[in-house]
Motif scaffolding. Sequence first.
Motif, mmCIF file in Angstrom:
data_model
loop_
_atom_site.group_PDB
_atom_site.id
_atom_site.type_symbol
_atom_site.label_atom_id
_atom_site.label_comp_id
_atom_site.label_asym_id
_atom_site.label_seq_id
_atom_site.Cartn_x
_atom_site.Cartn_y
_atom_site.Cartn_z
ATOM 1 N N GLY A 165 0.813 -1.199 0.000
ATOM 2 C CA GLY A 165 0.000 0.000 0.000
ATOM 3 C C GLY A 165 0.848 1.251 0.000
ATOM 4 N N SER A 166 0.169 2.392 0.225
ATOM 5 C CA SER A 166 0.881 3.656 0.191
ATOM 6 C C SER A 166 0.707 4.378 1.516
ATOM 7 N N GLY A 167 1.354 5.538 1.635
ATOM 8 C CA GLY A 167 1.197 6.352 2.823
ATOM 9 C C GLY A 167 1.925 5.840 4.043
ATOM 10 N N LEU A 168 3.003 5.113 3.870
ATOM 11 C CA LEU A 168 3.760 4.601 5.004
ATOM 12 C C LEU A 168 4.645 5.696 5.578
ATOM 13 N N SER A 169 4.911 5.605 6.867
ATOM 14 C CA SER A 169 5.734 6.600 7.540
ATOM 15 C C SER A 169 6.638 5.916 8.555
ATOM 16 N N GLY A 170 7.924 6.293 8.556
ATOM 17 C CA GLY A 170 8.861 5.708 9.505
ATOM 18 C C GLY A 170 10.244 5.600 8.893
ATOM 19 N N THR A 171 11.139 4.947 9.618
ATOM 20 C CA THR A 171 12.541 4.847 9.200
ATOM 21 C C THR A 171 13.022 3.405 9.229
ATOM 22 N N LEU A 172 13.718 3.002 8.177
ATOM 23 C CA LEU A 172 14.423 1.732 8.134
ATOM 24 C C LEU A 172 15.917 2.017 8.109
ATOM 25 N N ASN A 173 16.664 1.387 8.989
ATOM 26 C CA ASN A 173 18.113 1.521 9.021
ATOM 27 C C ASN A 173 18.764 0.213 8.595
ATOM 28 N N ALA A 174 19.842 0.321 7.841
ATOM 29 C CA ALA A 174 20.526 -0.870 7.347
ATOM 30 C C ALA A 174 22.011 -0.594 7.197
ATOM 31 N N THR A 216 6.766 -1.686 10.730
ATOM 32 C CA THR A 216 8.067 -2.111 10.206
ATOM 33 C C THR A 216 7.881 -3.167 9.133
ATOM 34 N N THR A 217 6.939 -4.078 9.373
ATOM 35 C CA THR A 217 6.640 -5.117 8.383
ATOM 36 C C THR A 217 6.222 -4.494 7.057
ATOM 37 N N LYS A 218 5.316 -3.526 7.112
ATOM 38 C CA LYS A 218 4.833 -2.885 5.885
ATOM 39 C C LYS A 218 5.950 -2.126 5.177
ATOM 40 N N MET A 219 6.799 -1.442 5.950
ATOM 41 C CA MET A 219 7.896 -0.692 5.332
ATOM 42 C C MET A 219 8.894 -1.628 4.664
ATOM 43 N N LEU A 220 9.221 -2.742 5.320
ATOM 44 C CA LEU A 220 10.154 -3.705 4.726
ATOM 45 C C LEU A 220 9.567 -4.319 3.459
ATOM 46 N N LYS A 221 8.288 -4.644 3.503
ATOM 47 C CA LYS A 221 7.646 -5.211 2.309
ATOM 48 C C LYS A 221 7.690 -4.213 1.152
ATOM 49 N N ALA A 222 7.468 -2.940 1.480
ATOM 50 C CA ALA A 222 7.467 -1.917 0.430
ATOM 51 C C ALA A 222 8.849 -1.747 -0.177
ATOM 52 N N TYR A 223 9.866 -1.610 0.672
ATOM 53 C CA TYR A 223 11.204 -1.319 0.140
ATOM 54 C C TYR A 223 11.836 -2.539 -0.522
ATOM 55 N N VAL A 224 11.736 -3.698 0.111
ATOM 56 C CA VAL A 224 12.294 -4.904 -0.508
ATOM 57 C C VAL A 224 11.541 -5.224 -1.796
ATOM 58 N N GLY A 225 10.221 -4.977 -1.778
ATOM 59 C CA GLY A 225 9.437 -5.177 -2.997
ATOM 60 C C GLY A 225 9.930 -4.299 -4.128
#
Length: 357
Positions: free
Chosen positions: A39-48, A313-322
């Motif tokens: 989906g869209s409209g996600l908010s937050g930070t992923l660090n790697a 975090t799950t949604k953000m990871l799915k979005a970015y890895v996707g």
Amino acid sequence: MQRLRIQRFTTAGVALATTALFVAACSSSSGSGSSSSSGSGLSGTLNASGSTLQLVYQQQAIQSFKPIQPSMTVNYGGGGSGKGRTDLASNVVQFAGSDSPISSTDLPLFKGKTVLYFPILIAPITVSYNLPGVKGLKLDAPVIADIFQAKITKWNDPKIAAQNPGVKLPSTTITIAHRSDSSGTTQNFSEFLVEGAPSVWKLGSDSTINWPANSQGGSGNSGVAQIIKQTAGAVGYVDYADAKASGLTWASVKNQAGNYVAPSVQSATEAASNAQVKPDLTFSAIWAPGATSYPITAQSWVLLYQKQSSSNTTKMLKAYVGYLVGDGQKLLAPLGYATLPSNIDQQAKAQISKIGT
């Protein structure tokens, strides 16, 4: 954590800017494979952190992903594959970049948690050298092994000359350049020597190697590239993207089929297409069969825990890895990487659904 800013060479900068415009146009007209599962409209930070081999791709992907999820921030610091795996095990990051799987020795650090492997790119590892006026060298695995064990110490050594008839080789002393950090590039390069020169190579395969005392270590692929560029007679192993960006010269390497093959996107793709993929999506394209396969072809993954601490975090990871295994694949070729073979890419996309809380 602030986003890590790393200066690249001009060649890479032009490629990044050009590719960004291309992908922005593609992303605006097609959402296929980007972040459809999240989906869209996600908010937050992923660090790697982790692999410097995939660093150029991560930098470009982060920039190109921003318009898709403008309220998300993705930070990717290098540090080498070993650091990425350690940071993931210590819960310092949400995902890690690694060019090699977790070793059996390090597995206990992950405390029984399931780690998912998402292959994101294929990359040739060059044998780059600094010999002004000498281009197109041909080298096989046994000679490369002897060079990096300091058994061959001059560029006009008979063993090098035998593979390069008609080439005027200087008597310049060879300076070995290698990674000083724990590195998946080192792991893959040394694995090539184990497989390609089993009776010659004596230093084993690992993310760190006990290199000869008179060799020079550099941090990251760019650090090794810099040593080679500044040192007449130097030779080192550098991923293709960084070698191109640094303007290095590299050798053609004899493959399993007996052919000398230059590193390229095409020869890396050929090697990866012949690799055997395990159910967890780990594989090795090193020393792969195929008449035109480049024999030092590495692969790089994003590693993350199957079970996440929160749904966001799950949604953000799915979005970015996707995005990395979807539309982001369009970024790879201009940067000097090979895209995933379609069978591997499809398996990576299908695995995104396993990420959960």
